[in-house]
Each structure stands twice: as structure tokens, then as C-alpha cells.
Scaffold this motif. Structure first.
Motif, PDB file in Angstrom:
ATOM      1  N   MET A  95     -13.794 -59.315  -1.482  1.00 25.98           N
ATOM      2  CA  MET A  95     -14.836 -58.667  -0.703  1.00 25.98           C
ATOM      3  C   MET A  95     -14.754 -57.150  -0.898  1.00 25.98           C
ATOM      4  N   PHE A  96     -15.879 -56.448  -0.617  1.00 28.44           N
ATOM      5  CA  PHE A  96     -15.895 -54.996  -0.711  1.00 28.44           C
ATOM      6  C   PHE A  96     -15.093 -54.400   0.439  1.00 28.44           C
ATOM      7  N   THR A  97     -14.260 -53.410   0.139  1.00 26.26           N
ATOM      8  CA  THR A  97     -13.527 -52.675   1.171  1.00 26.26           C
ATOM      9  C   THR A  97     -13.701 -51.183   0.935  1.00 26.26           C
ATOM     10  N   THR A  98     -13.471 -50.401   1.979  1.00 23.77           N
ATOM     11  CA  THR A  98     -13.628 -48.956   1.857  1.00 23.77           C
ATOM     12  C   THR A  98     -12.562 -48.340   0.970  1.00 23.77           C
ATOM     13  N   ARG A  99     -11.416 -49.004   0.910  1.00 25.86           N
ATOM     14  CA  ARG A  99     -10.276 -48.521   0.138  1.00 25.86           C
ATOM     15  C   ARG A  99      -9.518 -49.742  -0.345  1.00 25.86           C
ATOM     16  N   PRO A 100      -8.666 -49.594  -1.331  1.00 24.84           N
ATOM     17  CA  PRO A 100      -7.846 -50.733  -1.734  1.00 24.84           C
ATOM     18  C   PRO A 100      -6.686 -50.944  -0.766  1.00 24.84           C
ATOM     19  N   THR A 101      -6.190 -52.173  -0.706  1.00 24.00           N
ATOM     20  CA  THR A 101      -4.893 -52.408  -0.090  1.00 24.00           C
ATOM     21  C   THR A 101      -3.845 -51.882  -1.053  1.00 24.00           C
TER      22      THR A 101
ATOM     23  N   GLU B 142      -5.825 -64.248   0.342  1.00 30.65           N
ATOM     24  CA  GLU B 142      -5.037 -63.109  -0.090  1.00 30.65           C
ATOM     25  C   GLU B 142      -5.768 -62.359  -1.209  1.00 30.65           C
ATOM     26  N   VAL B 143      -5.349 -61.122  -1.448  1.00 29.16           N
ATOM     27  CA  VAL B 143      -5.851 -60.348  -2.582  1.00 29.16           C
ATOM     28  C   VAL B 143      -4.662 -59.834  -3.373  1.00 29.16           C
ATOM     29  N   ARG B 144      -4.786 -59.836  -4.680  1.00 24.51           N
ATOM     30  CA  ARG B 144      -3.702 -59.361  -5.555  1.00 24.51           C
ATOM     31  C   ARG B 144      -2.369 -60.037  -5.217  1.00 24.51           C
ATOM     32  N   GLY B 145      -2.420 -61.268  -4.780  1.00 15.33           N
ATOM     33  CA  GLY B 145      -1.195 -61.980  -4.489  1.00 15.33           C
ATOM     34  C   GLY B 145      -0.546 -61.609  -3.173  1.00 15.33           C
ATOM     35  N   GLY B 146      -1.217 -60.815  -2.342  1.00 17.88           N
ATOM     36  CA  GLY B 146      -0.645 -60.394  -1.073  1.00 17.88           C
ATOM     37  C   GLY B 146      -1.669 -60.449   0.043  1.00 17.88           C
ATOM     38  N   LEU B 147      -1.259 -60.032   1.236  1.00 16.15           N
ATOM     39  CA  LEU B 147      -2.135 -60.045   2.397  1.00 16.15           C
ATOM     40  C   LEU B 147      -3.291 -59.060   2.216  1.00 16.15           C
ATOM     41  N   ASP B 148      -4.472 -59.474   2.627  1.00 12.43           N
ATOM     42  CA  ASP B 148      -5.660 -58.622   2.497  1.00 12.43           C
ATOM     43  C   ASP B 148      -5.733 -57.671   3.692  1.00 12.43           C
ATOM     44  N   LEU B 149      -4.837 -56.694   3.720  1.00 11.02           N
ATOM     45  CA  LEU B 149      -4.764 -55.793   4.859  1.00 11.02           C
ATOM     46  C   LEU B 149      -6.026 -54.953   5.008  1.00 11.02           C
ATOM     47  N   GLN B 150      -6.496 -54.373   3.923  1.00  3.01           N
ATOM     48  CA  GLN B 150      -7.649 -53.485   4.040  1.00  3.01           C
ATOM     49  C   GLN B 150      -8.914 -54.255   4.391  1.00  3.01           C
TER      50      GLN B 150
ATOM     51  N   THR C  57       8.530 -61.802  -2.913  1.00  3.60           N
ATOM     52  CA  THR C  57       8.423 -60.860  -4.033  1.00  3.60           C
ATOM     53  C   THR C  57       8.998 -59.498  -3.735  1.00  3.60           C
ATOM     54  N   GLY C  58       9.056 -59.108  -2.451  1.00  2.99           N
ATOM     55  CA  GLY C  58       9.472 -57.760  -2.094  1.00  2.99           C
ATOM     56  C   GLY C  58       8.400 -56.714  -2.316  1.00  2.99           C
ATOM     57  N   VAL C  59       7.188 -57.123  -2.708  1.00  2.00           N
ATOM     58  CA  VAL C  59       6.089 -56.182  -2.906  1.00  2.00           C
ATOM     59  C   VAL C  59       5.642 -55.638  -1.551  1.00  2.00           C
ATOM     60  N   LEU C  60       5.508 -54.323  -1.481  1.00  5.25           N
ATOM     61  CA  LEU C  60       5.083 -53.656  -0.257  1.00  5.25           C
ATOM     62  C   LEU C  60       3.591 -53.376  -0.318  1.00  5.25           C
ATOM     63  N   SER C  61       2.940 -53.357   0.846  1.00  2.00           N
ATOM     64  CA  SER C  61       1.506 -53.059   0.877  1.00  2.00           C
ATOM     65  C   SER C  61       1.182 -52.288   2.148  1.00  2.00           C
ATOM     66  N   ALA C  62       0.004 -51.660   2.153  1.00  2.00           N
ATOM     67  CA  ALA C  62      -0.406 -50.855   3.305  1.00  2.00           C
ATOM     68  C   ALA C  62      -1.913 -50.677   3.304  1.00  2.00           C
ATOM     69  N   ALA C  63      -2.453 -50.445   4.500  1.00  2.00           N
ATOM     70  CA  ALA C  63      -3.877 -50.164   4.676  1.00  2.00           C
ATOM     71  C   ALA C  63      -4.047 -49.292   5.905  1.00  2.00           C
ATOM     72  N   ALA C  64      -5.156 -48.569   5.953  1.00  2.00           N
ATOM     73  CA  ALA C  64      -5.456 -47.725   7.104  1.00  2.00           C
ATOM     74  C   ALA C  64      -6.945 -47.726   7.357  1.00  2.00           C
ATOM     75  N   ASN C  65      -7.310 -47.348   8.569  1.00  4.37           N
ATOM     76  CA  ASN C  65      -8.680 -47.483   9.019  1.00  4.37           C
ATOM     77  C   ASN C  65      -9.557 -46.321   8.593  1.00  4.37           C
TER      78      ASN C  65
END
Length: 611
Positions: free
Chosen positions: A1-7, A516-524, A592-600
Motif C-alpha cells: 500500500m502507499f505510505t507517506t514514508r518507508p518503514t 508484512e512488508v519487506r519481510g517485516g512488520l508494516d509499521l509505517q 532475523t534481528g532486522v530492526l525497523s522504525a516508523a513515525a507519524n
């Protein structure tokens, strides 16, 4: 889906907060070899400088942390009511509610000691190393966000006529802070420099000894002395009268931040961890407990209706059962039999009643004020607060989880948030708030004001949230941490007062129920999803009104969903685009230990950073 920023994804470290300077300061600490806890402390003190309308050093902060290979814990940075803050004393002054501003509303400050406790026990850096970012922005200046100046303009007359020490800091030369111009708070920078010097003199080169010395300076040294002097100054508050506070040197010296176990609830393979019943955190868990086994389609009218109605029931229980002046029956509130019975109260139409339950057969008791606003005996305006009388100022809504502020400083919905995860797997979530610039006059020697958290306690006797010396006022502050199979995977939270555990439930379910997106949680994607809230319960901020049946949705929600909600009887208000929430989140893949982040994107100042 379209997001304002990437996760964002990476392996070194991730930070998300409600201001980009706090996020980048935390990242700088990680780059300098610090861990997530060092980074969070540095960011917390930067937020005092760059979001002074939302938090300050004399405010409060609940922190939920998950050390690598350790147990999840809560740091309680919510100070209690002072020894002299009895309900009887306030009623003797002719008050029916604790004022929303002024020294009578000041609890024992909790934020500073909580940050220092976290730094001492879980961090690796010194006091000077974590404070240098905040000192730099206070001393050299930073370009303030628009809402700082807007808040100052709202309370300009109060500052100029009643609170001159605040005008000196926030109206230098008569001008409010402006975007694109450097704003400084040299008094705050000087406070931290003196604290560092005294801590070094007492603690020598020992990191832990320095931190303990700094805590002593706050509780018993020059800072404590200045806070007590200010509390004794007669100050105009939201009652329209001048009052002195109850905070004493003994109150400050006798309290320190502490650790406690989180309250948890298991839902569909997830474990959610929150602060206890002195916060509104368990209301998040109750909303999950009220969900049926089979949920309607995500985002449908059935889905939104179900969440709105469940939230009303959880928040009614918050009103009747949460607080620190009595035991909170959390086991019963989260039990399956209780929630099965409560779930049956949700029908196809909107409820306009405040319906607390009877956990374990107990009879709910509400404050007189809560009963009055629930029955319609007290009016309410579009913000869910009692309507202003003749000549009484109304709230000016700033949106996006920012505070709504009146000209007398009364505030509704306010705070900051930050989350950090590091390369070792340490994770922390914190919601600092209170002690904002419009709460109390700036303490001239220190550069920051006292807080106003006591406004959340009632003056009726015998309630879980009765104003009681030595007990914490129930707070809206509610950071979150989620685990999968016992492993911490996500830290998240938002500003927004009573909306916090509404927006966070919506965010969590968007993460848990969608791909999920990119193999991880779709935070953004979960952050950006259309959001909403209701005000069908007594608000936590003075003057504590409610709007039965109300739902506020942001423009962007499906018009067909809005139409169906209205057909079901919801009183729907369509807010501005991007007006509901300021969520932050970080995560770590347990395999995997892959870290992710998102912000509003809401509010135009929250950012995630990491690599």
C-alpha cells in the motif's frame, strides 16, 4: 500500500520520536557507542527543550523497557500527591475540581529521577554525556516548531500580566518563538551545567556515583529549593483565583522513581505489556480482551463500530476502577468471564451511556462530576469539555495529538513519545509529559515550570482516583511494548491524552492483522492508516467533560464507512486530514534481528531514523 514514508530497516539501531531533533540526538548516542537506554535518556531531555509546550523536566514519564535477555519492566516516573494535597484541603478552598494550572495541581515531579534511574541501571553513559544535546539546543538555540509559538500566543496575556517569569523565557522582547528563528533557554542550560558540576564534585569520576549525586541535587539541592520556593508563590490558576501549592522539601526528598512489573495480556500469539492501573495502560488490554474471536474485515464499518463500542466499555471501567488510592481489580477486568459478559453489551447501534462493569461482583462508584457529565447535567463543547460560561475562554484545538490550550493555560491532550531499539536487542518506549510551559510559571532560577498532573485526581472521597497524599494521580501516559513467543518485538506509543490507548489499539491491530512488508512488520502502513477516537467518557484534563456517542474521524476515512457509522447512531465529526494521532514505533525481528522504525506524518515533526 502507499505510505507517506518507508518503514525503515537496518541492523545497527532505530529511533522514533515526536521531534526530529530528539530522534537524531538519540541516534547520535547510538553512534557514539551508547545503548538504547542512553539514547532514550538523551532524547528525553532534548524533548524538554524542543517540545516545551508538551513536556518538561518537572513533569512525568512512564518508561517500559526490555533489556536484552532480561525481563520487561516499567519505570514509574509519575510522582505522587504531596503530603498536604488532601481532597479536604482543596474543597476547603471552594474547589470542586483540581485546577488545570498552577501550583495546586503540581504533583511531586517525576520525570528527571525516572530518566536518571534508567541511565544508572541500564545505560553506559554519564550525566554530562546524555545532557550535552539538550544543553546545546537550550544554549545555542533551535528553530522551534510552529505550535510552540501558537501555544505561547494563546497564553500571552496570562504570561504578561500574571506569570512574568514565563514571559521572560517565552516572550523575549515581547515576541513569541518563531519558526526559522533561533529560540534559546539559557536558564535551563545553566541549570543542567550546574547540576553536572555538582554531581561531578560529589561523585568524582564514578559514573554511577555521579548519577546518584545528580538525583540528590534534584531532590535536595538547589533545584529542590527553587521548586519549593515557586510552589509557595500565590499563582493565578484556572479557577480564576490565586493559590499556593502544597509541594514541600520533604515531599521532594522522600520520593524517587521505581521499577515495577508490567501488566500483560495475551492476544492471538502476541503479549502486550503496559504500565499498571495508576495509568490508563490497562484500558488498551481491556479493549483487546473485549474483541470477539472472529473480527470483521479490517477497516470496515463493522470493524470500526466494534472498536468504538469496546473502547467505551474499557474507558468506563477506567473511570470507575483505575487509580492509585485503592486496589485495581485487573485480574477480574481482564478475565474471560468478565469480558464475555461485557462483550454482550455491544450491539449494532451506538451507545450513549457510561457503563462501568462490576468485576468480581464489586459495585462501581463514580465521582459526582463524572455522573453529572455522563447524565448531561453538565454541558460539553466540541472538544468533550464543559462549555465555557460567559466570559470564560474556550479551548483552541491544535490537532494531531497536540494540546488544546485555553488562554488561562488549561490543556487537553498533550505529550511526547519516543521509542529506541539498538543492535544488541535492547528496547525502550517512553511517554514523557507534563511540566509544559503553560502549566505553571517558569521557575526563574531553573528555566522550567512545575507540572499539573494532580488535575487528573478527583476531590470526592473513597474513589480509586481520589486525590490522596503519597498516591499517584491516574495518568493518561501509556507507552507500549509487544512480545511474540516471549520475545520483545515492538515498542510503540503516541501523544494525545485520553486518545493514546485508542490510537495505539488501532495501530497495533493494523500491524497484527495486515500483511508484512519487506519481510517485516508494516509499521509505517499502520501509522498512516486512517484513525479515529471517541470522547464518550469523562476526560482526564480540567474541566473534565465528555461527549456521549461522539466519534471524530480524520478526513480520509472511507465515506461509506462514515455514512454507516452515522446510520448506527454515532455522532460523527470529520476532522482535518492527518489530524488523529502522532504514533511512533520501532521493532526487531526475533528470528532475523532486522530492526525497523516508523513515525507519524501528523503534526509534521515526528521522525524515525536509523541504519
Amino acid at each position: 500500500m502507499f505510505t507517506t514514508r518507508p518503514t525503515l530497516q537496518g541492523t545497527f539501531g532505530m529511533v522514533s520520536s515526536t521531534h526530529w531533533l530528539a530522534s537524531q540526538s538519540a541516534m547520535a548516542v547510538l553512534e557514539d557507542g551508547g545503548n538504547a537506554f542512553d539514547a532514550a535518556v538523551a532524547a528525553g531531555f532534548v524533548l524538554h527543550v524542543v517540545e516545551p509546550h508538551l513536556n518538561g523536566p518537572a513533569g512525568e514519564v512512564p518508561i517500559i523497557l526490555a533489556p536484552k535477555d532480561g525481563e520487561v519492566e516499567v519505570v514509574c516516573g509519575q510522582g505522587p500527591a504531596p503530603a498536604g494535597a488532601t481532597a479536604a484541603h482543596y474543597r476547603s478552598l471552594g474547589l470542586g475540581l483540581v485546577p488545570g494550572t498552577g501550583p495546586l495541581a503540581a504533583a511531586v515531579p517525576g520525570a528527571f529521577d525516572a530518566w536518571m534511574l534508567l541511565l544508572r541501571d541500564h545505560g553506559t553513559k554519564s550525566v554530562e554525556q546524555v545532557l550535552r544535546y539538550a544543553i546545546g539546543y537550550a544554549e545555542d538555540g533551535h528553530a522551534p516548531v510552529e505550535r510552540v509559538g501558537r501555544t505561547v500566543e494563546t497564553v500571552r496575556e496570562l504570561f504578561e500580566t500574571q506569570w512574568p517569569s514565563s514571559a521572560e523565557v517565552y516572550l523575549p522582547g515581547g515576541a513569541a518563538p518563531q519558526p526559522g528563528e533561533l529560540f534559546r533557554n539559557p536558564a535551563l542550560a545553566a541549570t543542567w551545567r550546574r547540576l553536572i558540576a555538582e554531581a561531578r564534585e560529589t561523585g568524582g569520576d564514578d559514573r554511577v556515583a555521579q548519577i546518584d549525586a545528580a538525583r540528590s541535587v534534584w531532590r535536595e539541592g538547589f533545584i529542590a529549593e527553587a521548586l519549593v520556593r515557586q510552589a509557595a508563590v500565590p499563582t493565578t490558576d484556572t479557577s480564576g483565583e490565586r493559590h499556593t501549592g502544597t509541594l514541600t522539601a520533604a515531599d521532594l526528598a522522600g520520593w524517587s522513581a521505581s521499577y515495577e512489573a508490567p501488566v500483560t495480556y495475551d492476544w492471538n500469539g502476541w503479549t502486550l505489556a503496559k504500565a499498571g492501573g495508576w495509568s490508563q495502560g490497562p484500558a488498551f488490554l481491556q479493549q483487546l480482551a473485549l474483541l470477539p474471536a472472529e473480527l470483521p474485515a479490517y477497516g470496515s464499518a463493522d470493524y470500526v463500530h466494534l472498536l468504538i463500542e469496546g473502547c467505551k466499555l474499557a474507558m468506563a471501567d477506567r473511570e470507575a476502577w483505575y487509580g492509585d488510592a485503592a486496589d485495581v481489580p485487573l485480574d477480574a477486568l481482564l478475565s474471560e468471564p468478565y469480558n464475555t459478559a461485557r462483550r454482550a453489551l455491544v450491539t449494532a447501534t451506538a451507545s450513549y451511556e457510561l457503563r462501568p462493569g462490576s468485576p468480581g461482583g464489586r459495585v462501581p462508584v463514580l465521582s459526582g462530576h463524572a455522573r453529572a457529565v455522563a447524565s448531561g447535567e453538565a454541558g460539553s463543547d466540541a472538544l468533550g469539555v464543559p462549555a465555557a460560561g460567559a466570559g470564560e475562554p474556550t479551548f483552541a484545538r491544535d490537532g494531531a495529538g497536540e494540546p488544546a490550550v485555553r488562554a488561562d493555560g488549561a490543556t487537553r491532550g498533550d505529550t511526547c513519545h519516543l521509542d529506541v531499539v539498538d543492535r544488541w536487542g535492547n528496547m525502550v518506549s517512553a511517554t514523557p509529559s507534563g511540566g509544559w510551559l503553560q502549566s505553571n510559571p517558569v521557575v526563574p532560577e531553573l528555566g522550567f515550570p512545575l507540572g499539573t498532573r494532580l488535575q487528573m485526581a478527583w476531590l470526592d472521597e473513597g474513589l480509586p482516583n481520589t486525590l490522596t497524599p503519597g498516591r499517584r494521580p491516574r495518568t493518561t501516559l501509556t507507552p507500549s511494548l509487544a512480545l511474540r513467543d516471549g520475545v520483545p518485538v515492538m515498542a510503540f506509543g503516541t501523544p494525545g491524552g485520553d486518545q493514546q490507548d485508542q490510537w495505539q489499539v488501532h495501530f497495533f491491530l493494523a500491524v497484527a492483522l495486515r500483511a508484512e512488508v519487506r519481510g517485516g512488520l508494516d509499521l509505517q502502513g499502520a501509522v498512516d492508516a486512517p484513525n479515529w477516537h471517541n470522547d464518550s467518557f469523562p476526560g482526564s484534563f480540567f474541566p473534565r467533560g465528555m461527549r456521549p456517542g461522539s466519534v471524530t474521524v480524520e478526513e480520509g476515512m472511507d465515506p461509506a464507512v462514515i455514512a454507516e457509522l452515522r446510520r448506527r447512531g454515532h455522532d460523527v465529526t470529520i476532522g482535518e486530514p492527518w489530524s488523529e494521532g502522532r504514533l511512533c514505533a520501532v521493532a526487531r525481528g526475533p528470528r532475523t534481528g532486522v530492526l525497523s522504525a516508523a513515525a507519524n506524518p501528523r503534526g509534521m515533526q515526528g521522525y524515525a531514523v536509523g541504519r
